[in-house]
Scaffold this motif. Structure first.
Motif, PDB file in Angstrom:
ATOM      1  N   ILE A 149       0.817  -1.221   0.000  1.00 15.57           N
ATOM      2  CA  ILE A 149       0.000   0.000   0.000  1.00 15.57           C
ATOM      3  C   ILE A 149       0.850   1.271   0.000  1.00 15.57           C
ATOM      4  N   PRO A 150       1.804   1.426   0.935  1.00 15.81           N
ATOM      5  CA  PRO A 150       2.569   2.679   0.945  1.00 15.81           C
ATOM      6  C   PRO A 150       3.677   2.722  -0.102  1.00 15.81           C
ATOM      7  N   THR A 151       3.818   1.668  -0.879  1.00 16.26           N
ATOM      8  CA  THR A 151       4.840   1.666  -1.934  1.00 16.26           C
ATOM      9  C   THR A 151       4.150   1.834  -3.286  1.00 16.26           C
ATOM     10  N   THR A 152       3.722   0.735  -3.858  1.00 15.36           N
ATOM     11  CA  THR A 152       3.130   0.789  -5.205  1.00 15.36           C
ATOM     12  C   THR A 152       1.939   1.734  -5.278  1.00 15.36           C
ATOM     13  N   LEU A 153       1.038   1.637  -4.307  1.00 16.08           N
ATOM     14  CA  LEU A 153      -0.228   2.375  -4.427  1.00 16.08           C
ATOM     15  C   LEU A 153      -0.141   3.794  -3.862  1.00 16.08           C
ATOM     16  N   TYR A 154       0.996   4.154  -3.300  1.00 17.43           N
ATOM     17  CA  TYR A 154       1.176   5.503  -2.755  1.00 17.43           C
ATOM     18  C   TYR A 154       2.252   6.251  -3.550  1.00 17.43           C
ATOM     19  N   ALA A 155       3.485   5.783  -3.395  1.00 15.16           N
ATOM     20  CA  ALA A 155       4.596   6.558  -3.954  1.00 15.16           C
ATOM     21  C   ALA A 155       4.586   6.580  -5.477  1.00 15.16           C
ATOM     22  N   ARG A 156       4.064   5.542  -6.089  1.00 14.74           N
ATOM     23  CA  ARG A 156       4.085   5.515  -7.553  1.00 14.74           C
ATOM     24  C   ARG A 156       3.055   6.466  -8.173  1.00 14.74           C
ATOM     25  N   VAL A 157       2.160   6.982  -7.368  1.00 20.69           N
ATOM     26  CA  VAL A 157       1.199   7.958  -7.913  1.00 20.69           C
ATOM     27  C   VAL A 157       1.264   9.278  -7.134  1.00 20.69           C
ATOM     28  N   LEU A 158       2.433   9.533  -6.559  1.00 13.18           N
ATOM     29  CA  LEU A 158       2.566  10.684  -5.663  1.00 13.18           C
ATOM     30  C   LEU A 158       2.331  12.017  -6.364  1.00 13.18           C
ATOM     31  N   SER A 159       2.698  12.119  -7.625  1.00 11.15           N
ATOM     32  CA  SER A 159       2.553  13.409  -8.308  1.00 11.15           C
ATOM     33  C   SER A 159       1.130  13.633  -8.817  1.00 11.15           C
ATOM     34  N   GLY A 160       0.259  12.656  -8.635  1.00 14.04           N
ATOM     35  CA  GLY A 160      -1.155  12.854  -8.917  1.00 14.04           C
ATOM     36  C   GLY A 160      -1.428  13.333 -10.322  1.00 14.04           C
ATOM     37  N   CYS A 161      -2.234  14.390 -10.421  1.00 14.73           N
ATOM     38  CA  CYS A 161      -2.650  14.896 -11.728  1.00 14.73           C
ATOM     39  C   CYS A 161      -1.703  15.988 -12.243  1.00 14.73           C
ATOM     40  N   TYR A 162      -0.525  16.084 -11.649  1.00 11.52           N
ATOM     41  CA  TYR A 162       0.377  17.178 -11.998  1.00 11.52           C
ATOM     42  C   TYR A 162       1.582  16.697 -12.789  1.00 11.52           C
ATOM     43  N   ARG A 163       2.032  17.578 -13.681  1.00 15.08           N
ATOM     44  CA  ARG A 163       3.242  17.297 -14.448  1.00 15.08           C
ATOM     45  C   ARG A 163       4.425  17.836 -13.653  1.00 15.08           C
ATOM     46  N   ILE A 164       4.875  17.042 -12.729  1.00 15.94           N
ATOM     47  CA  ILE A 164       6.010  17.418 -11.895  1.00 15.94           C
ATOM     48  C   ILE A 164       7.185  16.567 -12.364  1.00 15.94           C
ATOM     49  N   PRO A 165       8.198  17.193 -12.941  1.00 16.69           N
ATOM     50  CA  PRO A 165       9.216  16.383 -13.629  1.00 16.69           C
ATOM     51  C   PRO A 165      10.114  15.582 -12.695  1.00 16.69           C
ATOM     52  N   ASN A 166      10.260  16.026 -11.467  1.00 21.03           N
ATOM     53  CA  ASN A 166      11.166  15.328 -10.559  1.00 21.03           C
ATOM     54  C   ASN A 166      10.413  14.883  -9.316  1.00 21.03           C
ATOM     55  N   VAL A 173      -1.844  -2.628   9.543  1.00 21.12           N
ATOM     56  CA  VAL A 173      -2.396  -1.633   8.622  1.00 21.12           C
ATOM     57  C   VAL A 173      -2.376  -2.229   7.221  1.00 21.12           C
ATOM     58  N   ASP A 174      -3.475  -2.062   6.530  1.00 17.40           N
ATOM     59  CA  ASP A 174      -3.530  -2.581   5.160  1.00 17.40           C
ATOM     60  C   ASP A 174      -4.459  -1.685   4.354  1.00 17.40           C
ATOM     61  N   ALA A 175      -4.996  -2.201   3.268  1.00 12.92           N
ATOM     62  CA  ALA A 175      -5.761  -1.375   2.338  1.00 12.92           C
ATOM     63  C   ALA A 175      -7.112  -0.975   2.919  1.00 12.92           C
ATOM     64  N   TYR A 176      -7.301   0.309   3.106  1.00 11.57           N
ATOM     65  CA  TYR A 176      -8.606   0.869   3.424  1.00 11.57           C
ATOM     66  C   TYR A 176      -8.965   1.846   2.301  1.00 11.57           C
ATOM     67  N   ARG A 177     -10.206   1.848   1.933  1.00  9.69           N
ATOM     68  CA  ARG A 177     -10.774   2.636   0.821  1.00  9.69           C
ATOM     69  C   ARG A 177      -9.821   3.692   0.235  1.00  9.69           C
ATOM     70  N   GLY A 178      -9.335   3.428  -0.927  1.00 13.40           N
ATOM     71  CA  GLY A 178      -8.377   4.313  -1.578  1.00 13.40           C
ATOM     72  C   GLY A 178      -6.968   3.793  -1.476  1.00 13.40           C
ATOM     73  N   ALA A 179      -6.591   3.308  -0.281  1.00 15.74           N
ATOM     74  CA  ALA A 179      -5.363   2.542  -0.074  1.00 15.74           C
ATOM     75  C   ALA A 179      -4.135   3.138  -0.750  1.00 15.74           C
ATOM     76  N   GLY A 180      -3.456   4.042  -0.100  1.00 14.39           N
ATOM     77  CA  GLY A 180      -2.242   4.638  -0.651  1.00 14.39           C
ATOM     78  C   GLY A 180      -2.527   5.894  -1.454  1.00 14.39           C
ATOM     79  N   ARG A 181      -3.563   5.851  -2.253  1.00 11.33           N
ATOM     80  CA  ARG A 181      -3.880   7.010  -3.102  1.00 11.33           C
ATOM     81  C   ARG A 181      -4.450   8.187  -2.300  1.00 11.33           C
ATOM     82  N   PRO A 182      -5.266   7.951  -1.272  1.00 11.76           N
ATOM     83  CA  PRO A 182      -5.646   9.090  -0.422  1.00 11.76           C
ATOM     84  C   PRO A 182      -4.445   9.700   0.293  1.00 11.76           C
ATOM     85  N   GLU A 183      -3.509   8.838   0.702  1.00 14.30           N
ATOM     86  CA  GLU A 183      -2.314   9.343   1.371  1.00 14.30           C
ATOM     87  C   GLU A 183      -1.498  10.194   0.397  1.00 14.30           C
TER      88      GLU A 183
END
Lengths: 178, 803
Positions: B333-350, B365-375
């Motif tokens: 959850i805090p790896t693939t589903l969080y950090a890999r989408v950290l820049s969200g809807c923005y074009r942030i190059p770094n 702690v495990d996946a709760y609704r949204g799981a990583g993406r709300p974070e």
């Protein structure tokens, strides 16, 4: 050790021996097989177990069965007419007032109690009346809409009356309850 | 083909049973001879077990069996999603046993189980089990747990570290931060929360000594996966000897995805009792202690950019609290589903993220609704606001300037979604973020906020407006991406559906997905009825039983509509094709001459020469006259592996008023503009959004860790919430025939950040720069008092923030 208890549930009288520590909700679910009344917590917060006891909505996890001796109890099963749906049920269906459905019977019984006391509640009054009932799926929005719709429907004369709802007796059991 | 039902607000077919009290949830099931189990749980967050004395309990009325850790011959529970997958990242894995043997790592870990004739007898006897505890020092804060001198939980996890994982360009991001005109730093806490489905978990285990088969009824989102995990990883029972059934599930929100100890215990106990059914139903107190929690991140954020509003870099270090032992996919959850989408809807190059998974003496702690993406959304949306504040630019404008432009799709984000080789990349395939932002701003009256603030101030209130622009990644990945990157369940992620058109023309759809309130019996029926041209009443949808449904990975990650229903469409296509071939036989025409409209199969140019699907099914299912080589029956299965994830997006806006005297936060308005692509059933979609928003708002405003029951835990009530104002844009997903994206989690992903941003906006005039959640009245009140007293107490100047 067991106590003799007489309960009139959905218009039908039951004389039974009940352990003093058993809760009304346990008797309804386990002894009478009325599993439409649910248990969602252990501290009287969630309202999933709401039934109508002698005309008032109560949390049946907070009433000992022996305390209800001599009382009339209405559950979701009794609210449901034999040949259709109560206007509150119909409104919950039409307004998408439920998702997982676990809180729904308690919500509907609370709504029946509210509409018996206040046939034309505002949205704020509806939300206030639901303070003892948790829902985690709907965000309450469509539940509020459903109760408003049901209030309109009942006031304009269609379907069951709030009095029937209050007693928990739908068309199926109204005669027996009378 | 023309669609009639898809896209319309069909009333749900599930509802009649649920509104009349005829739903069948786990605890509604009773069986002859059934006995009841109670689990003895640790009262300590950290302790050694010196001995367990069960002698008194065994002699108590009604008790038929008592189990301790020594009685469980099975493996510990599995952990199926290590950080970094198979990419060589060290994961120091400790998972729970069905019952703890030597020590407990959190309050609520099970140490013994009692089985008795009644639930009350089991509970009484559980009280009589005497455990000789040796309490140990405990640590509950993830950052503190990694510091020298902290209590150590596991020998194989020095400094309580589960893993250290990173993603993105470390050097490039460092350079971008170093050379930036503006750098803003902030420590952010995304507090732990308890998901609180209305129905707690529970299960009934039934062993048949005559067949050596195990059946378990479980309130689960994933019956097929549980059978696989129990068979292959825990119990060593052959997979075909276990059957898992989910009855009606009363909400789940992620909590019912996972493999739990009680599954093992009810099956083992039933076997020990020679086949008596064993029921365990979780109390709410147990649900708080022994079912997974969500979130619990501490993040050090740096956002860097230019004074013109361009954000050039985001760098984070996140401590993710995973609890005392690992749940089934906790590290994912805090790896693939969080950090890999950290820049969200923005074009942030770094973008560079370091994530430290940490053991603490808390529930897993495990996946709760949204799981990583709300974070992730919370981090990037707070980053946008903090950056805007720093450069003195309007917060909407900063977002607008950094959105990924519509002509940049498919877009590969820099935190590594596209790292797989061999053509299995995940990319953000579509989006158009500005129209959703503009619609939300207009609906919220964004241009009039200054006047609204002045008006509120005159009433002793602080008004704040909070924006949250989000994306979600749904479907949880093509299988080959999971294989190539090594991240994910360690399994595939396709979905399945079978369709049978029976002799009387009635249609049965079975699916590997598993609803928990989403209305799949309705939406699958809408889709299949349209595909086959039959009335919806002629279609029934069955699910949730490993016997009779094709294997499927279950429902979570907003994946059922995009992955599962595409499998149903494919199966319907196969049905049509076979029906077409048989129609040609019946009509003595060539297959190429048969055209299909709805349920009618006609010879081109001879419209009176036709057969209905029902006639074809009747004839083919009887097969008295089947042509050579054609198998009887209309019965087809499809497995669909999505070519890419789907990407809902939108902008949510919260408007709050804070009472200056009490700190009470009142959510006045909530505007949500979401783009979930096409909608199968818009009524259900809106319901999902309402519920998700309410849950996310609840996290922002409330929540408590010191909560043993619903008495202490602030689940949002009806009266606390306004009527949510929804609107939409529609950008169909290009990766599935329905153009759907998934909607189960969007509300919860966006709303927490919107509320937090609104509260911080309201507090800004007092010089408060950032206040962490939960934004309870005491916390807000104290921040107001501190600000007035001139003490920043960490709320104020970001340059003082720890880094």
């Amino acid at each position: 050790m067991a106590e003799r208890v007489s309960l009139t549930v959905n218009g039908k009288r039951h004389d039974m021996d009940v352990e003093p520590r058993r809760l009304l909700v346990q008797v309804l679910r386990e002894d009478l097989g009325l599993t439409g009344t649910h248990v969602g917590c252990d501290t009287s917060q969630c309202g999933a177990c709401t039934v109508v006891l002698d005309g008032s909505a109560v949390k049946s996890c907070t009433v000992l069965a022996v305390q209800a001796d001599g009382s009339t109890v209405g559950t979701i099963e009794g609210l449901t007419p034999a040949d259709g749906l109560h206007p509150i049920q119909d409104a919950f269906w039409g307004a998408h007032g439920l998702q997982c459905g676990f809180c729904t019977p308690g919500m509907i019984m609370t709504a029946a109690d509210l509409l018996a006391r206040n046939p034309d509640p505002t949205d704020g009054e509806i939300r206030h009346a639901l303070n003892g009932n948790y829902c985690r799926c709907t965000g309450y929005q469509n539940i509020v809409a459903a109760i408003r719709t049901a209030a309109d429907e009942i006031r304009t004369g269609a379907g069951a009356t709030p009095a029937e709802a209050e007693s928990g007796a739908g068309a199926a059991s109204a005669a027996a309850a009378g | 083909m023309a669609t009639e039902l898809v896209g319309t607000p069909v009333k749900r077919v599930e509802d009649r049973r649920l509104i009349t009290g005829k739903g069948r949830y786990l605890d509604d099931i009773a069986m002859p001879g059934m006995v009841h189990m109670a689990i003895v749980r640790s009262p300590y967050a950290h302790a050694n077990i010196k001995s367990v004395d069960t002698s008194i309990a065994r002699s108590m009325p009604g008790v038929v069996d008592v189990l301790t850790g020594a009685d469980v011959p099975y493996n510990p529970l599995p952990m199926a999603w290590p950080a970094g997958g198979s990419a060589g990242i060290q994961n120091n894995v400790n998972t729970p046993r069905a019952l703890a043997t030597d020590s407990v790592k959190w309050q609520g870990e099970g140490v013994a189980a009692v089985v008795a004739e009644t639930a009350e007898q089991a509970a009484d006897a559980a009280e009589a089990i005497i455990v000789d505890w040796e309490p140990l020092p405990a640590v509950v804060d993830a950052e503190a747990a990694t510091k020298p001198g902290a209590p150590q939980l596991h020998e194989n996890a020095p400094n309580n570290v589960v893993f250290e994982w990173s993603v993105g360009d470390k050097d490039g991001t460092a350079e971008a931060v170093k050379g930036a005109e503006v750098v803003v730093k902030q420590r952010l806490v995304n507090q732990r929360l308890i998901p609180n489905p209305m129905e707690t978990r529970g299960d009934i285990g039934l062993y048949n000594p005559g067949t050596d088969e195990y059946t378990i009824w479980m309130s689960s989102q994933t019956p097929h996966i549980q059978r696989l995990l129990l068979a292959a990883f825990v119990m060593g029972v052959p997979e075909h000897k276990i059957r898992c059934i989910s009855p009606d599930v009363g909400g789940a929100f992620g909590t019912k995805i996972f493999c739990y100890a009680d599954y093992v215990l009810v099956l083992l106990a039933s076997k020990r009792l020679n086949g008596r059914p064993v029921k365990w139903v979780e109390s709410r107190r147990e649900n708080y202690q022994a079912t997974i929690h969500g979130r619990d991140h501490i993040t050090y954020l740096e956002v860097a950019g230019k004074r013109d509003g361009t954000v050039d870099a985001i760098r984070v270090k996140t401590y993710a609290n995973l609890g005392g032992r690992l749940s089934t996919i906790g590290p994912g959850i805090p790896t693939t589903l969080y950090a890999r989408v950290l820049s969200g809807c923005y074009r942030i190059p770094n973008v560079y993220a370091e994530v430290v998974g940490v053991y603490t003496n808390t529930a897993f702690v495990d996946a709760y609704r949204g799981a990583g993406r709300p974070e992730a959304t919370y981090v990037v949306e707070r980053a946008m606001d903090l950056f805007a504040d720093e450069i003195g630019m309007d917060k909407a404008e900063v977002r607008r300037r950094n959105f990924i432009p519509p002509d940049q799709f498919p877009y590969e984000n820099p935190s590594g979604l596209g790292t797989a080789s061999g053509g299995a990349k995940i990319y953000i395939d579509s989006g158009n973020y500005e129209p959703a932002l503009d619609k939300a701003l207009a609906a919220a009256g964004y241009g009039d906020v200054a006047a609204a603030k002045a008006d509120a101030k005159a009433r002793g209130k602080l008004l704040g407006i909070g924006l949250s622009s989000y994306i979600e990644v749904c479907g949880v990945a093509p299988s080959k991406w999971i294989g190539a990157v090594g991240e994910g369940w360690g399994a595939a992620m396709w979905e399945s559906a079978n369709i049978k058109v029976h002799l009387t023309g009635k249609v049965v759809v079975t699916a590997g997905t598993q609803p928990q309130g989403q209305g799949h019996e309705t939406t699958y029926a809408q889709v299949v009825a349209d595909e086959l041209g039959v009335p919806m009443d002629d279609v029934v949808v069955q699910h949730s039983d490993t016997q009779g449904t094709p294997f499927g990975y279950g429902s979570y990650g907003s994946r059922t509509s995009s992955v599962g229903m595409t499998a149903a469409i494919k199966a319907a296509g196969k049905i049509r094709e076979k029906a077409r071939r048989y129609a040609a036989h019946m009509l003595e025409a060539s297959v190429d001459d048969i055209e299909v409209e709805g349920a009618e199969y006609r010879v081109k140019g001879s419209p009176d020469k036709k057969k209905t699907l029902q006639e074809i099914a009747f004839a083919l299912d009887l097969a008295f006259d089947a042509p050579e080589g054609m198998e009887p029956y209309l019965d087809e299965t499809s497995y669909h592996d999505t070519p890419n994830c789907t990407w809902p997006f939108g902008t949510h806006i919260a408007i709050v008023e804070i009472d200056e005297a009490t700190g009470v936060v009142d959510l006045k308005r909530y505007v949500a503009v979401d783009d979930v692509g096409k909608k199968i059933n818009p009524m259900i979609v809106n319901g999902q959004l309402h519920g998700g928003i309410a849950q996310g708002v609840g996290q922002g405003e409330d929540g408590s860790l010191l909560s043993g029951s619903m008495l202490d835990y602030a689940v949002p009530r009806a009266e606390w919430l306004p009527t949510f104002e929804l609107d939409e844009t529609v950008t169909p997903s290009p990766v599935n025939p329905l153009g759907v994206k998934g909607v189960g989690e969007a509300g919860a992903i966006a709303s927490t950040a919107a509320v937090a941003n609104a509260v911080n906006d309201a507090l800004a005039p007092l010089g408060i720069r950032h206040l962490d959640m939960p934004l309870t009245a005491p916390r807000v009140w104290k921040a107001i008092q501190d600000a007035r007293a001139g003490s920043s107490n960490g709320h104020g100047n970001g340059k003082e923030a720890k880094a």
